[in-house]
Structures are given as C-alpha cells and as structure tokens.
Design a protein around this motif. Structure first.
Motif, PDB file in Angstrom:
ATOM      1  N   PHE B 294       9.225 -20.340  31.406  1.00  0.00           N
ATOM      2  CA  PHE B 294       8.975 -21.478  30.516  1.00  0.00           C
ATOM      3  C   PHE B 294       7.895 -21.176  29.483  1.00  0.00           C
ATOM      4  O   PHE B 294       7.716 -21.925  28.534  1.00  0.00           O
ATOM      5  CB  PHE B 294       8.597 -22.715  31.326  1.00  0.00           C
ATOM      6  CG  PHE B 294       9.784 -23.346  31.986  1.00  0.00           C
ATOM      7  CD1 PHE B 294      10.700 -24.057  31.221  1.00  0.00           C
ATOM      8  CD2 PHE B 294      10.008 -23.205  33.334  1.00  0.00           C
ATOM      9  CE1 PHE B 294      11.809 -24.639  31.801  1.00  0.00           C
ATOM     10  CE2 PHE B 294      11.118 -23.778  33.937  1.00  0.00           C
ATOM     11  CZ  PHE B 294      12.023 -24.497  33.165  1.00  0.00           C
ATOM     12  N   GLY B 295       7.170 -20.089  29.685  1.00  0.00           N
ATOM     13  CA  GLY B 295       6.033 -19.776  28.825  1.00  0.00           C
ATOM     14  C   GLY B 295       6.418 -19.441  27.398  1.00  0.00           C
ATOM     15  O   GLY B 295       5.592 -19.494  26.494  1.00  0.00           O
ATOM     16  N   ARG B 296       7.666 -19.079  27.173  1.00  0.00           N
ATOM     17  CA  ARG B 296       8.095 -18.780  25.805  1.00  0.00           C
ATOM     18  C   ARG B 296       8.923 -19.928  25.212  1.00  0.00           C
ATOM     19  O   ARG B 296       9.626 -19.743  24.224  1.00  0.00           O
ATOM     20  CB  ARG B 296       8.893 -17.476  25.770  1.00  0.00           C
ATOM     21  CG  ARG B 296       8.051 -16.257  26.178  1.00  0.00           C
ATOM     22  CD  ARG B 296       8.691 -14.969  25.691  1.00  0.00           C
ATOM     23  NE  ARG B 296       8.035 -13.805  26.234  1.00  0.00           N
ATOM     24  CZ  ARG B 296       7.082 -13.125  25.599  1.00  0.00           C
ATOM     25  NH1 ARG B 296       6.671 -13.502  24.415  1.00  0.00           N
ATOM     26  NH2 ARG B 296       6.547 -12.062  26.159  1.00  0.00           N
ATOM     27  N   GLY B 302      22.544 -24.782  31.779  1.00  0.00           N
ATOM     28  CA  GLY B 302      23.352 -24.759  32.997  1.00  0.00           C
ATOM     29  C   GLY B 302      23.055 -23.524  33.829  1.00  0.00           C
ATOM     30  O   GLY B 302      22.059 -22.832  33.587  1.00  0.00           O
ATOM     31  N   ASN B 303      23.933 -23.253  34.783  1.00  0.00           N
ATOM     32  CA  ASN B 303      23.634 -22.188  35.753  1.00  0.00           C
ATOM     33  C   ASN B 303      24.656 -21.042  35.739  1.00  0.00           C
ATOM     34  O   ASN B 303      24.742 -20.275  36.681  1.00  0.00           O
ATOM     35  CB  ASN B 303      23.527 -22.784  37.163  1.00  0.00           C
ATOM     36  CG  ASN B 303      24.855 -23.327  37.666  1.00  0.00           C
ATOM     37  OD1 ASN B 303      25.819 -23.412  36.905  1.00  0.00           O
ATOM     38  ND2 ASN B 303      24.899 -23.697  38.926  1.00  0.00           N
ATOM     39  N   ARG B 304      25.436 -20.925  34.638  1.00  0.00           N
ATOM     40  CA  ARG B 304      26.427 -19.850  34.571  1.00  0.00           C
ATOM     41  C   ARG B 304      25.791 -18.607  33.943  1.00  0.00           C
ATOM     42  O   ARG B 304      25.389 -18.624  32.782  1.00  0.00           O
ATOM     43  CB  ARG B 304      27.636 -20.304  33.759  1.00  0.00           C
ATOM     44  CG  ARG B 304      28.380 -21.506  34.382  1.00  0.00           C
ATOM     45  CD  ARG B 304      29.327 -22.125  33.368  1.00  0.00           C
ATOM     46  NE  ARG B 304      28.601 -22.499  32.152  1.00  0.00           N
ATOM     47  CZ  ARG B 304      29.185 -22.787  30.994  1.00  0.00           C
ATOM     48  NH1 ARG B 304      30.499 -22.736  30.883  1.00  0.00           N
ATOM     49  NH2 ARG B 304      28.457 -23.106  29.927  1.00  0.00           N
ATOM     50  N   VAL B 305      25.742 -17.538  34.716  1.00  0.00           N
ATOM     51  CA  VAL B 305      25.011 -16.335  34.307  1.00  0.00           C
ATOM     52  C   VAL B 305      25.964 -15.197  33.998  1.00  0.00           C
ATOM     53  O   VAL B 305      26.929 -14.976  34.741  1.00  0.00           O
ATOM     54  CB  VAL B 305      24.072 -15.866  35.439  1.00  0.00           C
ATOM     55  CG1 VAL B 305      23.359 -14.581  35.058  1.00  0.00           C
ATOM     56  CG2 VAL B 305      23.069 -16.939  35.770  1.00  0.00           C
ATOM     57  N   LYS B 410      20.380 -20.474  24.600  1.00  0.00           N
ATOM     58  CA  LYS B 410      20.811 -19.720  25.777  1.00  0.00           C
ATOM     59  C   LYS B 410      19.799 -18.617  26.068  1.00  0.00           C
ATOM     60  O   LYS B 410      19.729 -17.634  25.331  1.00  0.00           O
ATOM     61  CB  LYS B 410      22.193 -19.107  25.523  1.00  0.00           C
ATOM     62  CG  LYS B 410      23.264 -20.163  25.302  1.00  0.00           C
ATOM     63  CD  LYS B 410      24.605 -19.525  24.986  1.00  0.00           C
ATOM     64  CE  LYS B 410      25.661 -20.601  24.739  1.00  0.00           C
ATOM     65  NZ  LYS B 410      26.952 -20.033  24.332  1.00  0.00           N
ATOM     66  N   PRO B 411      19.032 -18.773  27.128  1.00  0.00           N
ATOM     67  CA  PRO B 411      17.965 -17.792  27.360  1.00  0.00           C
ATOM     68  C   PRO B 411      18.482 -16.409  27.755  1.00  0.00           C
ATOM     69  O   PRO B 411      19.470 -16.275  28.483  1.00  0.00           O
ATOM     70  CB  PRO B 411      17.143 -18.414  28.487  1.00  0.00           C
ATOM     71  CG  PRO B 411      17.970 -19.485  29.068  1.00  0.00           C
ATOM     72  CD  PRO B 411      18.987 -19.891  28.069  1.00  0.00           C
ATOM     73  N   LEU B 412      17.788 -15.409  27.240  1.00  0.00           N
ATOM     74  CA  LEU B 412      18.030 -14.007  27.584  1.00  0.00           C
ATOM     75  C   LEU B 412      16.874 -13.559  28.471  1.00  0.00           C
ATOM     76  O   LEU B 412      15.716 -13.708  28.108  1.00  0.00           O
ATOM     77  CB  LEU B 412      18.071 -13.167  26.307  1.00  0.00           C
ATOM     78  CG  LEU B 412      17.963 -11.650  26.466  1.00  0.00           C
ATOM     79  CD1 LEU B 412      19.154 -11.104  27.248  1.00  0.00           C
ATOM     80  CD2 LEU B 412      17.879 -10.976  25.093  1.00  0.00           C
ATOM     81  N   LEU B 450      15.187 -21.644  35.601  1.00  0.00           N
ATOM     82  CA  LEU B 450      15.711 -22.267  34.376  1.00  0.00           C
ATOM     83  C   LEU B 450      16.940 -23.121  34.696  1.00  0.00           C
ATOM     84  O   LEU B 450      17.110 -24.219  34.166  1.00  0.00           O
ATOM     85  CB  LEU B 450      16.058 -21.192  33.338  1.00  0.00           C
ATOM     86  CG  LEU B 450      14.868 -20.492  32.669  1.00  0.00           C
ATOM     87  CD1 LEU B 450      15.350 -19.312  31.834  1.00  0.00           C
ATOM     88  CD2 LEU B 450      14.080 -21.469  31.804  1.00  0.00           C
ATOM     89  N   ALA B 451      17.801 -22.602  35.567  1.00  0.00           N
ATOM     90  CA  ALA B 451      19.024 -23.333  35.911  1.00  0.00           C
ATOM     91  C   ALA B 451      18.700 -24.599  36.695  1.00  0.00           C
ATOM     92  O   ALA B 451      19.310 -25.652  36.486  1.00  0.00           O
ATOM     93  CB  ALA B 451      19.961 -22.437  36.714  1.00  0.00           C
TER      94      ALA B 451
END
Lengths: 465, 465
Positions: B294-296, B302-305, B410-412, B450-451
């Motif tokens: 969360f720091g950035r 959602g939770n699809r990876v 969408k986080p990387l 995150l999810a």
C-alpha cells in the motif's frame, strides 16, 4: 553407491560437446567455468565445425579424442544428442545433457527422450538431464551451470548438497547462498530425469563423505517406493530436507499414477516425507532457511529456544512464531535469572523473550547468551538485534560469534531486521561465521528446521535402541 | 476528529523538555531531527540546567517561554514528567512523553502513570506515551524518534500511516521502508497509552487527507468495543491493516478482561478485525509486505493473478503460494494466448504461470505483461525475474514500469530472488517506482493483502447498495 555415478561426481576427463567460440554461448560459459573452477582433469572441446576453440585443439567428435571420457557435457540441439552419444559408444561413462527440446516440448520430444532413456538403460551410460543445468560441484570442481558468475555467483566449498528438479531454482539458491557466505558440496539440477533421478542422487550423497546435509527441490517423483527407500536410508546418516512444489497440480499427476508413480496428491508426498524421516520445507523461503541453517554445519539437540533481543515487539513476535512452529519458549531458570540480575539494570525483565531494551550494550547481549547457554535449559538461541540503541557497536557480531563458539552444539541464529544499517551489520555477523536472517520469521523457520532435525535423530535412536 | 489531536499532528510550536548539549542524548537527537526535518514552526529548548543549547536560548521551564506551546516533547526522568506538565498549566496543548519508568516498570511506575492519565483527563492535555518513540510525521515534519538517521533511516513523504504500540517495531519498519524507497505520512509509536490510544489515532487518520492507508501493530487493546467502532469507521474510507502479537499471552490478558478490555485471546482479536473490516497481518514479514503493497498508493480490484516468470520452478512455487493465500490463478484466455503465440517461440507454454524460460528477453516480459493486462482477465500481476538468461538487461525494470503505468488500476508486483546481482536489479525496479520482493512468498503475501482489501471494498459496496 549407485552404479556409474562416480563418473558424474568424480570425473578425470570431460568432453564439452557443442562447444563454441562465441562468448555468451552456453558451451562457452561452461568451458570458462571449468577452467575457472580449477577442475584438475582433462577437458576436451568437441565440435565438428571447429578445429580450435580459444586457442585449444577442438575435436570433431568424442570418439576422435582417442581417450576414455568420464563425463560428456552436451549443449547441442536435441536431435544431435542421441547420435553424439551413440557414436561415442563405450568411450563415454556418463553425460550431462543440458539441451532442452525433450519431454517438456510435446510429442516429438517425448519420443526422443524415451529413446535417450533406452540408450542409457542398455549401455549403462549414466545421464543427468536432459533439460537441466547439471552439476555444480565444489569437490570435483565440475560446473555445468551455464550462467556466468557475474549473474549467478558460485558458493564456496561447504557440506550442504542440493538436488533440484528445477535448474533456475537451483541457480537462484546457489546465488543467494554465495551472497550469504554459505558453502555447498554438490548441487545437481536433474531436469527431465531420463536416467539419473532424485533417488540415485540420494543414494550417492548418503555415502558421500563431503556431504553433511541434503536439500531437495521436487516437482514430481516417478518411483515413490524407491524414493521413500532412498530418502529413509539417507536420512539415517544425515539430515534430508525437501520441498515439494506443484501441490495443486493434482489432475496431471493423477494421470501418471497408473505407471506406479507416487500419487501426485500433495498429501501423498507429505506422508512419504514423514515416513522417510525427511524434514519437509514449505517453499522458497523455507528452502533457503533450511540451506542456511545446515549450510554452516550446525545442528541442534532439541527444541527449547531462548529469545534474546533489544526490541520488545520483535521479541513478542518471535515468541509467537516459535511456539506456532513447534519450538518451546521455556522459562529462564532461576540460576540464569539470578546471574543476569546481578549484572543487568534492575528494570530489565529477565524472561523469555529476554528484552534488553534500548539500554542494550554489546556486553549485555554477550552476557545474556553466555548465561542462557551455560546450563542445560536451552538448545537454540535466537538473538534479534535492533540496531537503534547507542550502546551497540560493530564489535557485537564478533563478541557473539566468540560466545557461540564456546557452545558449539547449541546453534545461535541471528535476526537483524531493518534497512541499510542493519543489513550492513548482518554482513559483519556473516563474516564471523554466523547464520543471519532479516526477519523474525526467517530466524524462527531456521530454528524450527534445526529442532525438527533433532527430533528425527531422537526418534531414530529410540527405534534403534 | 478526536479532541486536541490536531496539536499533536499539526503543531505550530514545540518545546523540547530536558534538552541537553551532549550529542547522542535522546533530547539532542530529537532537537537535531526537528531542525533537519525542516519543521517550520517555533522550537524551544527547555532545561533548567542550561541557559543556551547549541547557541540557542534555552528556557528554564515551559511557562518561562511566554507563548502557547502546541506540543511538548518530554525526555526527562519519569519523576519529573508530572511536575513539568502541571507547572506548564494551560500553556501546553499536547505532549509526547518519551520517558520510560512508568507502568512497564513495577508498582511505583504504575501509580505514576495513573496520575499522568488523570492529569490528561482533567486538563484536556492530549498525551502520547509514556515509554514510546512518539511521532514521525512527514506532513507536519515532527520527528521525536530518538535514534539518529545514520542508524534508522527516515522515509520520504507517502500515503501510508503506521500506528504501533512498539517503538522499536515502528523504528525498524521505518528503516526498512526508507531503504525500500517507500514513503509514509504519519507514524505513531504510542507506547503505554496513558491517554492517546490506537482508536484515537484511527479516528484522526480516518479524516486525515494525507493518509491513504493505515497499518497497525497491536500488542493489546484496552477498549475493544471502541477499537471495533474506530477501525470500522476508518476501514470504510481507507484500507486498515493490523497485526496482533502476543497471541499466546492468554493468561496475562485474561486478567484484564473484567475491566471491559477486549479479551486477550487471539481469537477475539481475529473476530474483531473481521468485524471491523481490518485486513489481518501475520507478523513482521506480513506487516512489511502490507506496508510495501500500500506504500506506493496501489490497490487492486480483485483476486485474479497472472504469474509471469522465466523460472519454471519459481512459477510453480508461486502458483502454490497464491492459491493457498486465496488468490485465483485463472487460465490465460484464448485471445491473450493467441496474441502471445504470434510473438513467442513455438516451444513456450503460454499458461498461468507463464514460463518464458531461459530464452526470455526484456521484450518478452513486457509483451507478456501487456497482453495479460489488456483484457479484463487479471487483477494483479506477479512478475518473477530470475536474472540468469542473457536476454535480460538492465532496461527491463524501466520497460515493465512503463507498461505498468498504462494499467494503473492493476498492480504489478515484482519478485527478484537471488544474490547480489538480483538485489542490484531489485534496486533498479524500486527506482522506477515498483514494489519488489526478494522471495516468491513475499510477492504472494503482498498480492494476497491487495486482494483481501479489494474484497473488503466489494463487501462494503454491497452492504451500502
């Protein structure tokens, strides 16, 4: 010892087949590694397209060398592998087949790999691979890992051996161990295992005097019964750790179960590990913790942990972690408490965890470790150093290392969490031979692995007794 | 906003009481930090034993300053704390009491702390502490953490705020975040909480426009009902993460349960977190993963990876980890598969995990990420880079960062395991604003956090709808 494996792990002569002049090519990197590693035997470059390579005579084929070859390293297209080995006939004793394009790449590859397996079976030639990184061996000085040392550092000599189905996993582990100052004996990436598999390696390493502990990375085992036998025999002589990945891949593996392979279900592996006296690891982090815990030749006698720290919060977190990992955070006995009360400030609470607070000094850490280990109350110490207190200096790592030496049979595990400063101090600990973790979890995992190993030894002694 | 807290978090004038000339003394470090941090208000040194400190006029007492003081920082012996605050009367609005020697140190300390709490209650003076590190605040530029920056680095400005009962835990986290290039907003070490507690801080941070996420480290909560209320309200506006340590300390805490305090049993905390929409963290590692995730300023929907890697083994390990952390490793849809099949070598298996093998190049990683994120199949990408393949260069971090920018929602998450070389490349990723982990486990933990946060948001929307 399994037949023929001595040629893989103690070769007197090596042929590198498919060798090239171009720097950066796999075979060029392997040639370079063999020269750099100080391999004492003969190394013959082989490639029909060259007459010299790097100023050295290059042979048209293995049979053109005119000498027996203990180990052939093949980095040639998949289609050339079988012809090369067939033509070489009886002059080659063993081979590492780096080449990909076999069972992992569809129907054609599966057929070629079957043929290769048949060749090995018929001729007695022992083959590691295909589709693997092969061997990194600090004893024989063989290094077929085809990634330059600038990207993947090679560890120094040590007692830990690694058997890995995944080459990249093994390479990454090697690199991390080298950077952590942990040595290894033999590392084997066996890939598609058309011939030599994890059980062969276990049989070899069981008898290998240079190996004091074995760590395995497994995706699948073809012959479950043999694995349990080999692992059981090996774990009688030295600690065997293993991680099984691909746990959810139940479908694909089930399809193989009719061939007599160990069922793909993770639970079956778990049961096999337990039966064979194998210490199960959870994944990459646990694997590295296990390697680090045993990589310095340490072992524990039991599961009673003392936690010494100057960070109250980290101490409480560590106590949680240790308890849930099956370790015993037993109370500090009265005589230890009294001894420390006479040298510590009156406001210290001398418990377990032992919180030296922000008033901590190098001496207090050393005294706390000394007193804790002096009696027979604790088997393992976790010392978590938070580097804020001004009383802590760069002398602390050496002081703790010296104390630890006095109690050789009781492992000391260092936790040095934080940023750049703490990471620098972790380096000092490593230079003094200590096993260091950047998080409480890492330290607790390592302690748990050592304790589980002690438990295995006890169970075995009971059985034998 | 809770009454009076604005003086703690937005003071115009500060008195540092107990200030000393001697470098290395707590108060000297605090003075230095306040000057270095660029605090824009007035800072008054106070000590009856000095007339000047560091060339600046030193006041005999707070009341001698002759101006209203928003915040008094006390680093004096425990016995002097109450006299100092009582004499200052109404001129002081809030205080951070660094001093130890209170409830943590026996009967006398407990009595003194009760008196201090009564003083706060009667006078309306808001107090953080005692026995704490106080406040590190990149918004107000207040820094009472009394460890020099050479040992504990201070992070830059960011959106994450931290509330920690343990000072050393907070300091270690700060140090690690700074070294990882992650910024923070407000960090509060509240220690013995004679007045301001975790719930007050949650109430303040809920309304704080500078705070986008809150992470808590809790050993005990005195008023469980209020905590659930405050946390519930805060989690409606921004993610709230919390770790509870001291889980096995059931005995001591049970003794307090008759005072209306939340039961000390860990299960009660677990239930409270769930009820309050708080994302529970497991310990130090999980705490750092949450802070880094969360720091950035990232969040997931959602939770699809999708897992993209050049290391087959690490990919399989990651898939295991993601599935057991509640993430969905869903299949790659046909259109993505077709798009990638047209640019990738035919022997690539385009699945999830997506294994780019040792033939991987920078472009392949960028293409794989681009194709995966283009549709609506995945919420989060974990890209695990093993640095062996010669096709990977130092351009990769920037290339991936640029691709990631196109898919802002969408986080990387980057995983760069290994030794020195991989750690150096991890630094390149960080410089390009990416969140990096050294192990598959770290990356999976961050993705899971995150999810879970996305899940909380969805549940809330449903409730409100």
């Amino acid at each position: 010892m399994p037949k023929g494996l001595e040629h893989l792990f103690n070769p007197k002569s090596i042929a590198v087949v498919g060798v090239s002049d171009k720097p950066g090519k796999l075979s060029a990197i392997i040639m370079e590694s063999l020269l750099e590693s100080g391999f004492p035997g003969m190394v013959y470059p082989v490639n029909p397209r060259h007459t010299t390579v790097g100023g050295q005579r290059c042979y048209q084929s293995i049979e053109a060398i005119g000498a027996d070859i203990d180990l052939a390293i093949l980095a040639v297209p998949a289609s050339e592998v079988i012809p090369v080995l067939r033509n070489a006939g009886g002059t080659v004793k063993s081979a590492v087949v780096i080449s990909g394009g076999f069972a992992e790449s569809g129907a054609q590859g599966i057929a070629t790999e079957k043929e290769l397996a048949a060749l090995a079976r018929k001729s007695g030639l022992r083959i590691i691979g295909p589709n693997c990184m092969g061997i990194f061996d600090t004893i024989s000085k063989v290094d077929t890992f085809f990634i330059p040392g600038s990207r993947i550092r090679r560890p120094a000599r040590g007692g830990l051996s690694i058997i890995s189905q995944s080459g990249s996993f093994a390479a990454t582990a090697l690199d991390e161990l080298a950077s952590e100052g942990i040595g290894v004996a033999r590392v084997i990436s066996y890939g598609n295992m058309c011939d030599v598999n994890e059980s062969d390696c276990l049989d070899f390493l069981r008898e290998d005097v240079h190996t004091s502990a074995v760590a395995l990375y497994i995706e699948s085992v073809d012959d479950g019964r043999r694995f349990v036998e080999s692992a059981s025999r090996c774990s009688l002589k030295k600690p065997v750790l293993a991680v099984k990945v691909g746990r959810r891949d139940s479908g694909a593996s089930a399809a193989r179960s009719h061939t007599g392979a160990l069922a793909g279900r993770y639970e079956a592996y778990k049961a096999a590990f337990r039966k064979a006296g194998v210490i199960e690891l959870e994944g990459y982090e646990d694997f590295m913790c296990g390697c680090k815990a045993f990589g310095r030749g340490t072992s524990a006698k039991g599961n009673r942990v003392v936690i010494i720290t100057d960070g109250g919060g980290v101490g409480v977190n560590l106590a949680d972690l240790c308890e849930s990992a099956g370790l015993k955070v037993v109370p500090v006995p009265d005589n230890v408490r009294e001894r420390l009360a006479s040298v510590f400030p009156p406001y210290f609470s001398i418990g377990n965890p032992m919180d030296l607070t922000g008033s901590a000094t190098d001496d207090m850490f050393a005294d706390a470790l000394d007193a804790s280990f002096s009696g027979d109350s604790f088997d393992i110490a976790i010392v978590a150093v938070l580097w804020g207190p001004p009383g802590l200096t760069d002398d602390l790592p050496e002081m703790l290392a010296q104390k630890a030496m006095l109690f050789g049979s009781k492992p000391l595990i260092i936790c040095s969490p934080g940023g750049d400063y703490a990471r620098g101090r972790a380096g000092l600990f490593r230079r003094h031979g200590q096993t260091v973790f950047a998080t409480p979890e890492g330290a607790a995992r390592a302690a748990s692995i050592l304790a589980r190993s002690a438990e295995m030894v006890k169970r075995r002694v009971k059985k034998d007794g």
